[in-house]
Design an enzyme around this catalytic site. Structure first.
Site: not given
Ligand SMILES: Cc1cc2nc3c(=O)[nH]c(=O)nc-3n(C[C@H](O)[C@H](O)[C@H](O)COP(=O)(O)OP(=O)(O)OC[C@H]3O[C@@H](n4cnc5c(N)ncnc54)[C@H](O)[C@@H]3O)c2cc1C
Length: 577
Positions: A31, A59, A64, A130, A237, A258, A310, A371, A406
């Site tokens: 994101a 991420t 999957g 899935e 956070d 999960h 799930r 999860h 989800r």
């Molecule tokens: C093991 C696993 C497998 C998954 N498999 C899938 C899948 O196959 N398909 C799918 O659609 N989804 C999957 N998901 C869910 C999906 O990965 C996440 O919902 C998605 O990647 C979230 O993206 P994001 O950019 O919102 O957050 P993230 O990728 O979690 O990034 C969050 C960021 O915020 C930063 N951050 C947090 N707090 C602070 C702070 N206080 N100060 C500074 N930085 C901060 C972190 O350091 C990180 O860089 C999976 C999740 C996990 C854990």
């Protein structure tokens, strides 16, 4: 009602440095990076803050893949329908329709940015299946290394190292990356708008960053539970920052567990080791859930069997574990054969083998673990929240796409689409755009029957405080016990009492104290909303209210009041109208 009071501002040390930017982005997952690329391409300055190194969120761990309709035999209507079924009455259908319609172009955009997804022999995108999907529509990379490829390609694009034929416009904005840096609280003007962020860097120095827009792309909340698939950064956070800035949080009781996370055999457990997630795609290829006596867990429990949504699978497993007193169940994928394991699931295979389990030859011991956070900061799919200047995208936001549960692989798609759309919105700073954002944010605020909740604009009348990091194990234990797969009224009441008993300190807090304070926020939001919702729906299960109640087809809204208590309100979901 407990006397639980949350800090309305966090106390940290004196400000040692100050920066200015156009847009601040907290988080370097899909994101945050998608938003940054668009804003930079428009020539604006971006400061990205991330707790570890670039790309350190969930991420990169996604296995999957990404859900999107790319097969002519599939349809947007079917993707929409599958999402609404999983969301159990709490998706906002308009938002889901927008998401599924935008998903195919989002995949194209990622490919344009350099992502290399798996292809079939005919060159078309290879599609996985899935849980909860009635079609093969999961786009993946490296078999089960999908998130790693998304993170790699976005990070490479941010670093400007895209292939030469995709040259970046020369007017690219200035990119500042602050690694090992923790965002603490938003900085607000007298009229309540967010215009900056307080942070603590890796050396403990407090900084203030000023900008027109602060984007929270801070990911999930998994570290509030003792077992989670999430990385160490996922301490909620973003939720804490938004709540203390006066934003509204929607549906936080919906936390997805999960079903299949490896239970590492004791001889192979390392301190701090993460749980290994065994992707649903493994069940998509035919693996079955069994108990210690070989009984099929999902037999007769749901028409989709092992590929049921799930929450259904996790609840069935939880019930089986409770009944037997066992610590684990098993995922039997021995029938898949070595070739399928090696070609489709190389990462899972390696991670399991490193922990003493060989999925090719033996059933994998598994149990459910936290999860994904389905609730979050109330926002549109463009990331606009109820607070001017504050934006939220990805897992930290509640856009109405994920509902009460989800659908697998919709979240990475959502994170990218929301980040990309917000990035485009923040690319221009003109009166017209700002007026449009103000209208959306006012509509969110006043359209949601929130007059029941007292959510003042500024919450600064309390003395700033933090919850010390020594309290963390106690908080996590309480949240795990009270707000797990199966909840009840007395467990949730005990949880809130336990959270209320955590002492607040008025000493200057460290980054670890900030995280602990936010874990308390997570527990308070989830516990309060879960106690309020006297039914079972989607990923929220209560043993004392074990069915969905039609009159509860409502969203819950929570906001922080000036005395540090949580105000709550509910409103009928659009899908019920
Ligand atoms: C093991 C696993 C497998 C998954 N498999 C899938 C899948 O196959 N398909 C799918 O659609 N989804 C999957 N998901 C869910 C999906 O990965 C996440 O919902 C998605 O990647 C979230 O993206 P994001 O950019 O919102 O957050 P993230 O990728 O979690 O990034 C969050 C960021 O915020 C930063 N951050 C947090 N707090 C602070 C702070 N206080 N100060 C500074 N930085 C901060 C972190 O350091 C990180 O860089 C999976 C999740 C996990 C854990």
């Amino acid at each position: 009602m407990t006397d639980l009071r949350l800090p309305t501002r966090l106390r940290v040390g004196p400000v040692g440095q100050r920066f200015e930017s156009d847009v601040i982005i907290v988080g370097s997952g899909a994101a945050g990076m998608a938003a940054a690329i668009r804003v930079l391409d428009a020539g604006r300055r971006v400061t990205m803050i991330t707790k570890g190194a670039l790309g350190d969120g969930s991420t990169a761990w996604a296995q999957g893949g990404l859900a999107a309709v790319t097969d002519p035999a599939d349809s947007l209507t079917d993707h929409l329908a599958d999402t609404l079924v999983a969301g159990a009455g709490l998706c906002e259908p308009d938002q889901v329709a927008e998401l599924v319609a935008a998903a195919p172009a989002a995949i194209e955009r990622m490919i344009e940015l350099g992502a290399r997804f798996d292809r079939a022999i005919d060159g078309a995108l290879a599609l996985g299946l899935e849980g909860g999907h009635h079609h093969r529509r999961i786009i993946h990379a490296g078999g089960d290394a999908s998130g790693a490829e998304v993170a790699r390609s976005l990070a490479a694009s941010l670093a400007g190292s895209r292939p030469a034929h995709q040259s970046r416009p020369s007017s690219r904005g200035q990119f500042t990356l602050l690694e090992r840096c923790t965002a603490v609280d938003a900085i607000r003007t007298a009229d309540g708008a967010v215009r900056g962020l307080r942070v603590i860097d890796g050396d403990g120095v407090v900084g203030e960053l000023y900008a027109d827009a602060v984007v929270l792309a801070a990911g999930g909340i998994g570290q509030a539970w003792s077992t989670t698939t999430n990385p160490a950064t996922a301490t909620g956070d973003g939720l804490g920052i938004a709540l203390r800035a006066g934003a509204i949080i929607r549906d936080p009781e919906f936390v997805q567990f999960h079903p299949t996370v490896l239970v590492v055999p004791p001889a192979h457990r390392l301190p701090g080791d993460r749980g290994v997630l065994i992707s649903e795609a493994v069940r998509g290829e035919g693996a079955r859930l069994v108990n210690g006596h070989g009984k099929l867990i999902m037999d007769g429990r749901h028409p989709m069997g092992d590929l049921a949504p799930r929450d259904v699978v996790a609840a069935a497993m939880h019930a089986d574990l409770l009944a037997s007193g066992d610590e684990q169940l098993f995922l039997d994928g021995t029938a898949l054969g070595a070739t399928t394991w090696r070609q489709h699931f190389p990462t899972i295979l390696q991670l399991c083998r490193e922990r003493g389990v060989d999925p090719i030859t033996e059933p994998v011991p598994v149990r459910p673990a936290e999860h994904y956070f389905c609730g979050g900061i109330l926002a549109t799919l463009d990331g606009v929240t109820t607070v001017p200047g504050l934006y939220a995208v990805g897992e930290v936001a509640s856009t109405g796409v994920q509902g009460a549960n989800r659908l697998a692989s919709n979240s990475l798609t959502e994170a990218f689409i929301a980040g990309d759309r917000l990035g485009r919105l923040l690319s221009v700073r003109d009166v017209e755009t700002e007026a449009r954002i103000a209208v959306i944010s006012a509509a969110l605020r006043y359209g949601a029957a929130l007059d029941e909740v007292d959510h003042p604009y500024l919450l600064d009348d309390q003395a700033p405080a933090v919850v010390g990091s020594a309290q963390r194990p106690r908080l996590v234990k309480a949240i795990t016990r009270g707000a797990g797969v199966l909840r009840d009224g007395s467990g949730l009441t005990e949880l809130l009492a336990e959270l209320a008993a955590a002492p607040q300190s008025n000493q200057e807090g460290s980054a670890a104290d900030v995280e602990t304070t936010n874990l308390q926020v997570v527990g308070a939001l989830v516990g309060t909303a879960a106690l309020l919702r006297t039914e079972s729906r989607g990923s929220h299960r209560r043993s004392d209210h074990d069915r969905p109640v039609p009159s509860w087809q409502r969203h819950s809204y929570l906001a922080l009041q000036s005395d540090g208590q949580l105000g709550t309100a509910t409103e009928t979901a659009a899908a019920a109208a």
